[in-house]
Scaffold this motif. Structure first.
Motif, PDB file in Angstrom:
ATOM      1  N   ASN B  14       0.891  -1.293   0.000  1.00 64.57           N
ATOM      2  CA  ASN B  14      -0.320  -0.014   0.199  1.00 64.57           C
ATOM      3  C   ASN B  14       0.863   1.271  -0.034  1.00 64.57           C
ATOM      4  OD1 ASN B  14      -2.536   1.160  -0.187  1.00 64.57           O
ATOM      5  ND2 ASN B  14      -2.636   1.365   2.023  1.00 64.57           N
ATOM      6  N   GLN B  45      -9.486   2.092  -4.493  1.00 59.78           N
ATOM      7  CA  GLN B  45      -9.028   1.578  -3.423  1.00 59.78           C
ATOM      8  C   GLN B  45      -9.961   1.622  -2.446  1.00 59.78           C
ATOM      9  OE1 GLN B  45      -6.102  -0.637  -3.053  1.00 59.78           O
ATOM     10  NE2 GLN B  45      -6.630  -0.508  -5.350  1.00 59.78           N
ATOM     11  N   ALA B 226      -0.132 -10.108  -5.407  1.00 60.65           N
ATOM     12  CA  ALA B 226       0.024  -8.771  -5.444  1.00 60.65           C
ATOM     13  C   ALA B 226       1.206  -8.091  -6.407  1.00 60.65           C
ATOM     14  CB  ALA B 226       0.380  -8.268  -4.178  1.00 60.65           C
ATOM     15  N   THR B 244      -6.674  -5.288  -7.588  1.00 60.12           N
ATOM     16  CA  THR B 244      -7.801  -5.185  -6.786  1.00 60.12           C
ATOM     17  C   THR B 244      -8.887  -5.846  -7.539  1.00 60.12           C
ATOM     18  OG1 THR B 244      -6.618  -3.385  -5.998  1.00 60.12           O
ATOM     19  CG2 THR B 244      -9.082  -3.417  -5.541  1.00 60.12           C
ATOM     20  N   SER B 247      -9.046  -9.610  -7.457  1.00 61.90           N
ATOM     21  CA  SER B 247      -9.151 -10.092  -6.178  1.00 61.90           C
ATOM     22  C   SER B 247     -10.720 -10.263  -5.984  1.00 61.90           C
ATOM     23  CB  SER B 247      -8.494  -9.489  -4.952  1.00 61.90           C
ATOM     24  OG  SER B 247      -7.193  -9.347  -5.282  1.00 61.90           O
ATOM     25  N   ILE B 273      -3.745 -11.967  -0.283  1.00 62.86           N
ATOM     26  CA  ILE B 273      -3.826 -10.608  -0.108  1.00 62.86           C
ATOM     27  C   ILE B 273      -2.950 -10.065   0.864  1.00 62.86           C
ATOM     28  CG2 ILE B 273      -5.392  -8.649  -0.323  1.00 62.86           C
ATOM     29  CD1 ILE B 273      -7.670 -10.776  -0.932  1.00 62.86           C
ATOM     30  N   ARG B 275      -1.951  -7.737   3.839  1.00 66.23           N
ATOM     31  CA  ARG B 275      -3.088  -7.024   4.588  1.00 66.23           C
ATOM     32  C   ARG B 275      -2.808  -5.304   4.453  1.00 66.23           C
ATOM     33  NH1 ARG B 275      -6.577  -9.224   7.894  1.00 66.23           N
ATOM     34  NH2 ARG B 275      -6.517 -11.596   7.925  1.00 66.23           N
ATOM     35  N   PHE B 277      -3.363  -3.619   1.821  1.00 69.76           N
ATOM     36  CA  PHE B 277      -4.371  -3.395   0.970  1.00 69.76           C
ATOM     37  C   PHE B 277      -5.706  -2.945   1.990  1.00 69.76           C
ATOM     38  CE2 PHE B 277      -2.002  -5.545  -2.369  1.00 69.76           C
ATOM     39  CZ  PHE B 277      -1.852  -4.434  -3.169  1.00 69.76           C
ATOM     40  N   TRP B 279      -8.551  -2.865   1.421  1.00 70.35           N
ATOM     41  CA  TRP B 279      -9.779  -3.996   1.579  1.00 70.35           C
ATOM     42  C   TRP B 279      -9.560  -5.150   1.756  1.00 70.35           C
ATOM     43  CZ3 TRP B 279      -7.734  -7.207  -2.085  1.00 70.35           C
ATOM     44  CH2 TRP B 279      -6.923  -6.546  -3.229  1.00 70.35           C
ATOM     45  N   ALA B 280      -8.029  -5.404   2.219  1.00 67.45           N
ATOM     46  CA  ALA B 280      -7.712  -6.875   2.452  1.00 67.45           C
ATOM     47  C   ALA B 280      -8.428  -7.432   3.735  1.00 67.45           C
ATOM     48  CB  ALA B 280      -6.191  -7.123   2.634  1.00 67.45           C
ATOM     49  N   LEU B 284     -10.768 -10.435   3.838  1.00 66.78           N
ATOM     50  CA  LEU B 284     -10.408 -11.902   4.129  1.00 66.78           C
ATOM     51  C   LEU B 284     -11.176 -12.115   5.537  1.00 66.78           C
ATOM     52  CD1 LEU B 284      -6.366 -11.146   4.345  1.00 66.78           C
ATOM     53  CD2 LEU B 284      -7.723 -12.709   3.050  1.00 66.78           C
TER      54      LEU B 284
END
Lengths: 627, 388
Positions: B14, B45, B226, B244, B247, B273, B275, B277, B279-280, B284
């Protein structure tokens, strides 16, 4: 029965009075009102009954029920199919009818304890009767189908996709136009066939059963049995048409040749399905559920949904698939098949249950149009990106010219379809000049081809050969366009312009190759005789060597077009021969040298003519051997 | 913001993404377009994170309901739309190496998702068949009717068909034997019965019999990792958007397969993914919760984890037990219980009836959008080199 009817009437009146009246005096008042309506509902009679616990009415019900129980249970427990004997089946149905009427008639009085007890028994009887009817319904559908359909109708269907000669006999389901390399599926009027999967008598029986099941509130079960049987039949028919369930990815992974076969099978299957199988199902459904339109619509949808989705899914997979230009013709087949079947989709799937199927067909049909536009786009990309690697030897025809021209000619055989596809594209604005029609599209592709060829012509270091190359390819293009559908799309102006262009290349060739040589032969009339003699000697030497050089090179070059070759030679001869003849004659008259002219003059005018006529022999000549 | 070494693969993705964006902004700050480009990517994002945050805020009662799945599809459509705009605005970058490879990969993944959508549509049709059996049960035990043996027998028949329809393949034979004992007037062979109710199980017209949802999911997720720092730089940050959206695609397809019956369901897909990000975390956490609930319902996995399906199963089983236990005439207590069960069943039935049609339309919409975006992509990026 009349007696029974009156009892029922009393019972209803009493029931209303009891329900509405919160106490005896109120009930009494209500009865009073009733009696003023109908003489039979005398107050005495009714109020007597009111306290009599409905024994008489109930006795009638009891009586009816007992007799129904006796009749129906003999059928419920029967070991043999009831519908094997028309007398049995109609007696059974009559009893059911009466049972339905009895339950319906007495249900309003269900709050009466004794009535309610009877109704429970009646419902019980009804349920058992219905289970039996449902079973008979199923076995009739299966048996009726087995003895009948396999022998007749299915074979009919089978013949639609078997042998070519059989198709011919049937009036030709799929006609292959002989001089077209692309087979086009053509709908034939012979689709006017309806399969009767079940004998008429069976259908009537089924209808009678369905009517009773719906009346008794067992419509769901009936529809369920019906559609599961017919669906099985239909899916079996579809698989006999050679259609298999394929995921989109499987379609995409399939080798193109296999996919071509699959598309052909699909075309036939789609026609048979939409023109014969589905309408037959619709008719059967409408007959079995005659007068029960909602059940008919629902059942029909249940029967056809899966097969329709399967058919459409394949077309969708083709539409989403590769845009490789060679696929155009088969994708066009799919597009045309679906387009021609749209009226069938509209009429077969016009009810609310089927609406979704009709919309799907429309969506996928549009997607096929999009796919075809995409294929043309891919063709454009291919032309644009075709790399200028090695020059075609001898200035001959480039493979891309041949490919694109033959491709477009073949494509234009489906001109009407393509026009439809490109006209639809009006709302998509592309590259400034919006490509809204087929002729604009073709014009654009030709432009791309020509500019690609121009880039390729730069590969020749010899500008003369460059002209020959452009001339050759230009000539081929014009040749392919003239007198074809492609030509009428591009228009006469276009053709005129391009003929002029080829002529221009021809001029360029002549100018850059022969005009120089012509310059060598130019006579000098101003100088002194001895100077002239020397210069002419040099000139003839120069001419000889240059002429040899040109002939050596150009006899290996290619001009594929016979007429063009003749034209070229003639026009070269036309300028060279007189000039050379003049020069020789003059040379021979020059003092001192004239006598020895033969020492310098290598070629006679005839020799020159012969040499010119040997130009452009091409690959079969020295060029091929030189390699 | 700390400046991070772009090549440092261990650094937070990120931050890499952001720092590169800001770095570039400084370099070409005068170019208005570049600025809006970065804003667009960052907004994407943030929006993806927010949307999935919202989805993951659902309580356990709401998770995997039809309503939730519909919301999930809505989220997908929103993300897809936003991503489409990003592609469109960056077509000059996207048409060229190295971003063109990302486009190709993404389209390949999304085409694979189309088969999942189709299988799911068939799965919805399967639920609809269960719904029809439920309807017969409800019709038999209608609230306005007296409940006698006849009604229970009718209901029982539909319930048994329903129970069989809900079973795993392997439990099939024994169930049929049982059914035959209960209803076989004449001793039909199991094969015969399989044929009779067979269409409940083979509701797949869109995929072949050998197709496997599990394998398809794995194919979608294949090589999905990623992006590295240099990739991000080379693609002007677009690599992050591609990762993104890929995923999101994988997760949504996975969740659909988890929820709705389809051929060879299998949820063993790894979500790698990082962490970092935004949206992760929500994705998750949803992944974990859905897996958790699949473990709880191991045995009934074949039918999908959709709450309503579970409720159909549960209500049908209770009802079955009740039907088996009653004696006639009904005691008042039993009748009350039966009425209550019918009411529960009616609620589930209503929910399914109301929910399935819009759900199916939405699955179809997802399908169409994926196709459309791919078509647009092929149209515009195929031409990109020409427009240079």
């Amino acid at each position: 029965m009349a007696e029974n009817g009156e009892e029922k009437l009393f019972a209803v009146a009493r029931h209303i009075a009891k329900t509405l009246g919160h106490n005896d005096s109120m009930a009494d008042d209500i009865l009073q009102i009733f009696s003023s309506f109908d003489g039979r509902l005398s107050r005495e009679k009714l109020s007597e009954k009111l306290s009599d616990d409905d024994s008489r009415g109930c006795a009638a019900l009891e009586h009816t029920l007992k007799s129904l129980e006796r009749q129906i249970s003999q059928y419920i427990t029967a070991d043999n199919p009831i519908w094997a004997d028309p007398a049995d089946s109609s007696a059974f149905l009559d009893s059911i009818e009466e049972l339905i009427a009895t339950i319906r008639g007495w249900s309003p009085m269900a709050s009466e304890k004794s009535v309610s007890a009877c109704l429970v028994r009646a419902e019980d009887l009804m349920q058992q009767a219905m289970f039996r009817v449902a079973e008979e319904f199923r076995s009739l559908m299966e048996r009726g189908g087995e003895s009948f359909e396999l022998n007749q109708s299915t074979r009919n269907v089978a013949s639609f996709y078997s042998e070519e000669d059989e198709e011919e006999e049937n009036g030709g389901l799929i006609a292959n136009d002989e001089d077209e390399e692309i087979p086009v599926a053509q709908p034939i009027t012979d689709y006017d066939i309806i399969i009767d999967s079940l004998p008429s008598g069976t259908i009537n029986d089924l209808h009678e059963m369905a009517k009773r099941m719906l009346a008794a509130g067992f419509g769901k079960e009936c529809s369920h049995v019906y559609s599961s049987c017919r669906r099985e039949f239909l899916e079996e028919s579809m698989s006999r048409l050679g259609l298999q369930e394929l995921s989109i990815e499987e379609v995409h992974r399939m080798p193109w040749q296999d996919l071509e076969d699959e598309i052909e099978r699909w075309n036939k299957a789609a026609n048979v399905a939409l023109r014969i199988l589905f309408p037959s199902e619709r008719r059967l459904c409408d007959r079995v559920f005659f007068g029960l339109s909602s059940a008919a619509d629902l059942s029909f949808m249940e029967v056809c949904r899966g097969s329709t989705i399967q058919l459409l899914n394949f077309a969708d997979a083709v539409a989403i698939g590769s845009r490789s230009p060679e696929r155009l013709f088969k994708v066009l087949d799919v597009f045309e098949t679906l387009r021609d079947l749209m009226p069938e989709f509209e009429s077969l799937f016009s009810d609310n249950y089927c609406l979704i199927l009709r919309n799907e067909a429309m969506t996928i049909w549009k997607r096929l149009a999009e796919a075809i536009r995409g294929i043309f786009m891919e063709l454009e990309n291919l032309i644009r990106r075709d790399p200028a690697k090695a020059a075609v030897p001898c200035g001959g025809l480039h493979p891309i010219t041949r490919y694109v021209m033959n491709y477009l000619r073949a494509a234009c055989r489906s001109r009407q379809t393509l026009e439809q596809i490109f006209e639809e594209n009006v709302n998509v604005v592309e590259r400034g000049a919006s490509a809204t029609s087929l002729s604009v599209q073709m014009d654009w592709i030709m432009e791309l081809l020509e500019s690609n060829l121009e880039v390729k012509s730069k590969l020749y270091r010899d500008p003369v050969l460059c002209s020959v190359f452009l001339m050759n390819n230009g000539r081929y293009i014009v040749h392919k366009v003239e007198g074809s559908e492609l030509g009428s799309l591009l228009g006469d102006d276009w053709i005129r312009k391009h003929i002029a262009k080829v002529r221009q290349y021809q001029m360029n060739y002549q100018r850059s190759s022969w005009n120089k040589l012509l310059g060598v032969l130019k006579l000098d009339n101003t100088s002194a005789p001895n100077v002239v003699a020397r210069s002419m000697t040099q000139k003839i030497k120069l001419f000889n060597s240059q002429f040899d050089e040109i002939c050596k090179a150009q006899s290996a070059w290619v001009v594929f077009d016979e007429q063009l070759r003749k034209e070229l030679r003639a026009s070269v001869a036309k300028i060279m021969l007189p000039a050379y003849g003049n020069f020789i004659r003059r040379f021979q008259t020059v003092p001192d040298i004239g006598k020895h002219a033969d020492k310098y003059v290598k070629y006679s005018v005839e020799d020159i003519d012969a040499q010119i006529n040997d130009l452009f022999q091409g690959g079969s000549g020295s060029a091929g051997r030189r390699r | 913001m700390p400046t991070t070494d772009c090549q440092g693969s261990s650094a937070s993705f990120n931050h890499i993404g952001r720092s590169i964006l800001s770095l570039r902004r400084e370099q070409i700050y005068s170019m208005e377009v570049a600025g809006s480009h970065d804003v667009e990517l960052e907004a994407f994002q943030k929006n993806v994170a927010e949307r999935f945050g919202d989805l993951s805020s659902a309580g356990n009662d709401d998770l995997l309901t039809i309503a939730w799945v519909r919301k999930l599809l809505d989220v997908f459509l929103c993300c897809q739309e936003e991503f489409r705009v990003i592609l469109f605005n960056n077509s000059s970058i996207v048409g060229k190496s190295p971003a063109d490879r990302l486009v190709a990969e993404f389209f390949e993944r999304s085409v694979k998702a189309l088969d999942v959508c189709n299988a799911i549509r068939d799965g919805i049709e399967q639920i609809r068949q269960w719904q029809k059996l439920l309807e017969i049960v409800l019709c038999a035990l209608d609230n306005n009717r007296s409940l006698g043996e006849a009604q229970f027998r009718r209901a029982k028949k539909a319930l048994i068909d329903l129970a069989i329809a809900l079973l795993d393949e392997k439990d099939y034979g024994t169930a049929l034997a049982h059914r035959n004992r209960s209803f076989g007037r004449n001793n039909a062979s199991p094969k015969d019965h399989l044929r009779r109710i067979g269409h409940f199980r083979s509701l797949s017209w869109s995929v072949s019999r050998s197709w496997s949802a599990a394998r398809q999911l794995q194919a979608i997720g294949n090589n999905l990792t990623a992006p590295r720092g240099n990739e991000i730089v080379a693609t002007n940050g677009l690599a992050v958007a591609f990762f993104t959206m890929s995923s999101v695609l994988l997760f949504v397809m996975w969740a659909l397969v988890a929820a709705i019956p389809c051929q060879d369901r299998g949820l063993h897909v790894h979500f790698l993914i990082p962490r970092q990000f935004m949206w992760a975390a929500p994705i998750l956490s949803l992944h974990e919760r859905i897996l958790e609930s699949s473990k709880k319902r191991e045995r009934r996995n074949a039918c999908g984890l959709l709450k309503e399906v579970h409720q159909i199963d549960r209500c049908a089983r209770f009802m079955n037990e009740l039907v088996d236990s009653v004696q006639f005439p009904l005691t008042e207590e039993k009748e009350r219980e039966a009425r209550q069960r019918v009411q529960e069943l009616a609620l589930v039935f209503e929910a399914v009836k109301e929910g399935l049609d819009p759900l199916e339309r939405q699955v179809r919409e997802v399908f169409h959008r994926i196709v459309r975006s791919r078509t647009e992509g092929l149209d515009s990026f195929g031409r990109a080199d020409h427009n240079e």
